[in-house]
Design an enzyme around this catalytic site. Structure first.
Site, PDB file in Angstrom:
ATOM      1  N   LYS A 140       5.513 -27.801   6.414  1.00  0.00           N
ATOM      2  CA  LYS A 140       5.552 -28.921   7.381  1.00  0.00           C
ATOM      3  C   LYS A 140       4.341 -28.785   8.285  1.00  0.00           C
ATOM      4  O   LYS A 140       3.803 -27.694   8.436  1.00  0.00           O
ATOM      5  CB  LYS A 140       6.832 -28.845   8.232  1.00  0.00           C
ATOM      6  CG  LYS A 140       7.191 -30.145   8.916  1.00  0.00           C
ATOM      7  CD  LYS A 140       7.950 -31.063   7.976  1.00  0.00           C
ATOM      8  CE  LYS A 140       8.112 -32.450   8.527  1.00  0.00           C
ATOM      9  NZ  LYS A 140       9.046 -33.255   7.696  1.00  0.00           N
ATOM     10  N   ASP A 200       5.671 -38.293   8.189  1.00  0.00           N
ATOM     11  CA  ASP A 200       6.901 -38.032   8.962  1.00  0.00           C
ATOM     12  C   ASP A 200       6.750 -38.911  10.200  1.00  0.00           C
ATOM     13  O   ASP A 200       6.005 -39.905  10.147  1.00  0.00           O
ATOM     14  CB  ASP A 200       7.018 -36.537   9.300  1.00  0.00           C
ATOM     15  CG  ASP A 200       8.424 -36.141   9.801  1.00  0.00           C
ATOM     16  OD1 ASP A 200       9.308 -35.922   8.964  1.00  0.00           O
ATOM     17  OD2 ASP A 200       8.637 -36.087  11.034  1.00  0.00           O
TER      18      ASP A 200
HETATM   19  P1  NDP Z   1       8.783 -43.227  12.152  1.00  0.00           P
HETATM   20  O1  NDP Z   1       7.657 -42.757  12.993  1.00  0.00           O
HETATM   21  O2  NDP Z   1       8.530 -44.257  11.127  1.00  0.00           O
HETATM   22  O3  NDP Z   1       9.973 -43.776  13.075  1.00  0.00           O
HETATM   23  C1  NDP Z   1      10.577 -42.968  14.023  1.00  0.00           C
HETATM   24  C2  NDP Z   1      11.612 -43.773  14.767  1.00  0.00           C
HETATM   25  O4  NDP Z   1      12.379 -42.910  15.602  1.00  0.00           O
HETATM   26  C3  NDP Z   1      11.006 -44.823  15.684  1.00  0.00           C
HETATM   27  O5  NDP Z   1      11.904 -45.895  15.817  1.00  0.00           O
HETATM   28  C4  NDP Z   1      10.840 -44.057  16.984  1.00  0.00           C
HETATM   29  O6  NDP Z   1      10.783 -44.896  18.130  1.00  0.00           O
HETATM   30  C5  NDP Z   1      12.091 -43.210  16.983  1.00  0.00           C
HETATM   31  N1  NDP Z   1      11.853 -41.938  17.676  1.00  0.00           N
HETATM   32  C6  NDP Z   1      10.878 -41.044  17.417  1.00  0.00           C
HETATM   33  N2  NDP Z   1      10.926 -40.016  18.271  1.00  0.00           N
HETATM   34  C7  NDP Z   1      11.936 -40.284  19.090  1.00  0.00           C
HETATM   35  C8  NDP Z   1      12.486 -39.603  20.191  1.00  0.00           C
HETATM   36  N3  NDP Z   1      11.981 -38.439  20.628  1.00  0.00           N
HETATM   37  N4  NDP Z   1      13.555 -40.163  20.793  1.00  0.00           N
HETATM   38  C9  NDP Z   1      14.066 -41.337  20.352  1.00  0.00           C
HETATM   39  N5  NDP Z   1      13.575 -42.026  19.322  1.00  0.00           N
HETATM   40  C10 NDP Z   1      12.540 -41.513  18.707  1.00  0.00           C
HETATM   41  O7  NDP Z   1       9.404 -41.908  11.502  1.00  0.00           O
HETATM   42  P2  NDP Z   1      10.349 -41.757  10.220  1.00  0.00           P
HETATM   43  O8  NDP Z   1      11.252 -42.924  10.097  1.00  0.00           O
HETATM   44  O9  NDP Z   1       9.487 -41.382   9.100  1.00  0.00           O
HETATM   45  O10 NDP Z   1      11.189 -40.465  10.615  1.00  0.00           O
HETATM   46  C11 NDP Z   1      12.437 -40.531  11.289  1.00  0.00           C
HETATM   47  C12 NDP Z   1      13.204 -39.248  11.048  1.00  0.00           C
HETATM   48  O11 NDP Z   1      13.424 -39.089   9.639  1.00  0.00           O
HETATM   49  C13 NDP Z   1      12.512 -37.965  11.484  1.00  0.00           C
HETATM   50  O12 NDP Z   1      13.480 -37.032  11.909  1.00  0.00           O
HETATM   51  C14 NDP Z   1      11.868 -37.454  10.193  1.00  0.00           C
HETATM   52  O13 NDP Z   1      11.643 -36.070  10.237  1.00  0.00           O
HETATM   53  C15 NDP Z   1      12.943 -37.835   9.200  1.00  0.00           C
HETATM   54  N6  NDP Z   1      12.546 -37.926   7.798  1.00  0.00           N
HETATM   55  C16 NDP Z   1      11.510 -38.734   7.412  1.00  0.00           C
HETATM   56  C17 NDP Z   1      11.186 -38.842   6.079  1.00  0.00           C
HETATM   57  C18 NDP Z   1      10.129 -39.772   5.599  1.00  0.00           C
HETATM   58  O14 NDP Z   1       9.947 -39.879   4.379  1.00  0.00           O
HETATM   59  N7  NDP Z   1       9.419 -40.478   6.459  1.00  0.00           N
HETATM   60  C19 NDP Z   1      11.879 -38.055   5.054  1.00  0.00           C
HETATM   61  C20 NDP Z   1      12.997 -37.294   5.558  1.00  0.00           C
HETATM   62  C21 NDP Z   1      13.283 -37.237   6.883  1.00  0.00           C
HETATM   63  P3  NDP Z   1       9.388 -45.455  18.676  1.00  0.00           P
HETATM   64  O15 NDP Z   1       9.063 -46.638  17.826  1.00  0.00           O
HETATM   65  O16 NDP Z   1       9.669 -45.801  20.089  1.00  0.00           O
HETATM   66  O17 NDP Z   1       8.391 -44.363  18.551  1.00  0.00           O
HETATM   67  O1  2IT Z   2      11.282 -34.519   6.174  1.00  0.00           O
HETATM   68  C1  2IT Z   2      10.869 -34.886   5.055  1.00  0.00           C
HETATM   69  O2  2IT Z   2      11.461 -34.582   4.017  1.00  0.00           O
HETATM   70  C2  2IT Z   2       9.663 -35.714   5.005  1.00  0.00           C
HETATM   71  N1  2IT Z   2       9.127 -36.052   6.057  1.00  0.00           N
HETATM   72  C3  2IT Z   2       9.074 -36.108   3.680  1.00  0.00           C
HETATM   73  C4  2IT Z   2       8.197 -35.013   3.141  1.00  0.00           C
HETATM   74  C5  2IT Z   2       7.415 -35.352   1.899  1.00  0.00           C
HETATM   75  O3  2IT Z   2       6.664 -34.464   1.482  1.00  0.00           O
HETATM   76  O4  2IT Z   2       7.537 -36.448   1.345  1.00  0.00           O
END
Ligand code: NDP
Ligand code: 2IT
Length: 463
Positions: free
Chosen positions: A143, A183
């Site tokens: 990560k 992420d």
């Molecule tokens: P994005 O940046 O696309 O979206 C994040 C969302 O969460 C936004 O709506 C953001 O609000 C909100 N957010 C972020 N930080 C905070 C905080 N501290 N408090 C409240 N709201 C918050 O990220 P992802 O959708 O990619 O990721 C979301 C979660 O999913 C994370 O935990 C990530 O680790 C996990 N994840 C992501 C994967 C992926 O493929 N992208 C895979 C597996 C897990 P705002 O718009 O105001 O910033």
């Molecule tokens: O938390 C996660 O699994 C991710 N942000 C996706 C990682 C990846 O390599 O696609």
């Protein structure tokens, strides 16, 4: 002593030995990584759930497998200098943790958010080891990220930051070494800028060095949707097992980023009504059901605040503060924003409103107390390592397509994703039954993910 009694005593001793080992190891992790509370939290959850495995397989204790897993193979921290639009020189901190490569190259996303520090990166990297193992794909755990805040930055500032970040990261990664992806704060745009800089530095087109790329230069169809869709496939599997389903259910999804948007989309496709979502400022509640096109326009296209949703939808209300979203009554809750966003109080409110299933789209979104409450109250609970593994699983499919120099159709990728999510569910379920915690998918996912990595480490010697 009768054989049965002797067996019971022996078993109790083994459990006691495993508990002592785990307590001792946890203490060591805390001492060795002071103040890294998120990392401690992630390690504690895994260690506690592995006690029955350690009791049955003392080899893991004798060969210090968990001592080794809890220590990253490598942790890189670096300076990221860049110039803003006004000519000011800015400095951020970059990280990459290369946690475990027993079953494949390090794999895991990059997070750009002001809250990023060593603890956050290490908790995410540690969890990624078990999640990636569960996918059945040949990928190790890693990560990375930076405390850079993308909010309010111009496109050129984002580009200059990504280029500077990659200028250092490039020497540590490669298609067979370490393959980053997105992420929080890192999507296709940032991956594009980083890929461009990597290609320029290396002087060769190594498509498999990053995943989540644009479709035109080696990205996989279906990667953008994979985490959210995969989450819903996993939760649908949990529900179907109890004769339930998304159809006609009321759903709340926190966040409005990549994971949330595609979780909402798939839940709606399966006939659910999604009534609330949020961003880091607050949440919207739309009793008519969220209009996803408006959310996509605001958050994907324009990077605006979710509060603006109510301008177009007078039926909806906006409330300040993202934590309040769990007050919205629902049958299915999908926390998909960030770590520790759902605490004990929120869990109690969800329970009193009759929640039936919780699926973690974000990494570690529920505090340990919240998880315990859900499990004690027989709520179907899909832990992050299993439920959100669809994203990294399709990243591994992107790597496979890049190696073979071909592209699969959206349908092929989605079909494979569905098979993978079902497989993760049944593997986790089976492990929970084998180790006498039937239906506890937190333990089941940790156990199944751990065993594959632990056995590979044993076969590879002291590494
Ligand atoms: P994005 O940046 O696309 O979206 C994040 C969302 O969460 C936004 O709506 C953001 O609000 C909100 N957010 C972020 N930080 C905070 C905080 N501290 N408090 C409240 N709201 C918050 O990220 P992802 O959708 O990619 O990721 C979301 C979660 O999913 C994370 O935990 C990530 O680790 C996990 N994840 C992501 C994967 C992926 O493929 N992208 C895979 C597996 C897990 P705002 O718009 O105001 O910033
Ligand atoms: O938390 C996660 O699994 C991710 N942000 C996706 C990682 C990846 O390599 O696609």
């Amino acid at each position: 002593m009768k054989v049965v009694e002797y067996m019971e005593v022996a078993q109790t001793n083994e459990i006691e030995i495993a508990k002592d080992y785990v307590n001792h190891l946890y203490k060591q992790v805390v001492e060795r990584n002071p103040h890294e509370i998120e990392f401690h939290q992630a390690v504690k959850e895994v260690l506690d759930s592995l006690i029955p495995v350690l009791a049955k397989n003392p080899e893991y204790i004798k060969k210090s497998v968990l001592d080794r897993i809890a220590e990253p193979e490598r942790m890189i921290s670096f300076r990221v200098p860049w110039v803003d639009d006004n000519g000011n020189i800015m400095v951020n901190r970059g990280f990459r943790v290369q946690f475990n490569s027993a079953i494949g190259p390090y794999k895991g996303g990059l997070r750009f958010h002001p809250s990023v520090n060593a603890s956050i990166i290490k908790f995410l990297g540690f969890e990624q080891i078990f999640k990636n193992s569960l996918t059945g794909q040949p990928i190790g755990g890693g990560k990375g990220g930076s405390d850079f805040d993308p909010k309010g930055k111009s496109d050129m500032e984002i580009m200059r930051f990504c280029q500077s970040f990659m200028t250092e990261l490039a020497r540590h990664i490669g298609p067979d070494t370490d393959v980053p992806a997105g992420d929080i704060g890192v999507g296709a745009r940032e991956i594009g800028y980083m890929f461009g800089q990597y290609k320029k530095l290396k002087g060769s087109f190594e498509a498999g060095v990053l995943t989540g790329k644009g479709i035109g230069y080696g990205g996989s169809l279906g990667r953008k949707e994979a985490t959210g869709y995969g989450l819903v496939y996993f939760v649908e599997e949990m529900l179907n097992n109890k004769g339930l389903g998304f159809k006609d259910s009321t759903v709340v999804v926190s966040g409005s980023g990549n994971v949330s948007i595609y979780a909402m989309e798939k839940a709606m496709q399966l006939g659910a009504k999604v009534v609330a979502c949020s961003d880091s400022s607050g949440y919207i509640y739309d009793p008519n059901g969220i209009d996803l096109n408006t959310v996509k326009q605001l958050k994907e296209a324009e990077s605006k605040r979710i509060s603006e949703y109510v301008n177009e939808h007078p039926s909806a209300t906006y409330s300040e503060g993202c934590a309040g979203i769990w007050q919205v009554p629902c049958e299915i809750a999908l926390p998909s924003a960030t770590q520790n966003e759902l605490d004990k109080e929120a869990a109690n409110i969800l329970l009193s409103n009759g929640v039936k299933a919780v699926g973690e789209g974000a990494n570690m979104p529920s505090t340990q107390e919240a998880v315990d409450l859900f499990i004690e109250n027989n709520v179907l609970f899909g832990p992050a390592k299993a439920a959100n593994a669809g994203g990294v699983a399709v990243s591994a499919l992107e790597m496979a397509q890049n190696s073979a120099r071909l592209s699969w159709t959206q349908e092929e990728v989605d079909q494979k994703l569905q098979v993978i999510m079902k497989d993760i569910y049944s593997k986790s379920m089976q492990a929970s039954e084998e180790y006498d915690v039937p239906g506890n998918l937190v333990a089941g996912a940790n156990i199944a993910g751990f065993k594959k990595v632990a056995d590979a480490m044993l076969e590879q010697g002291v590494i």
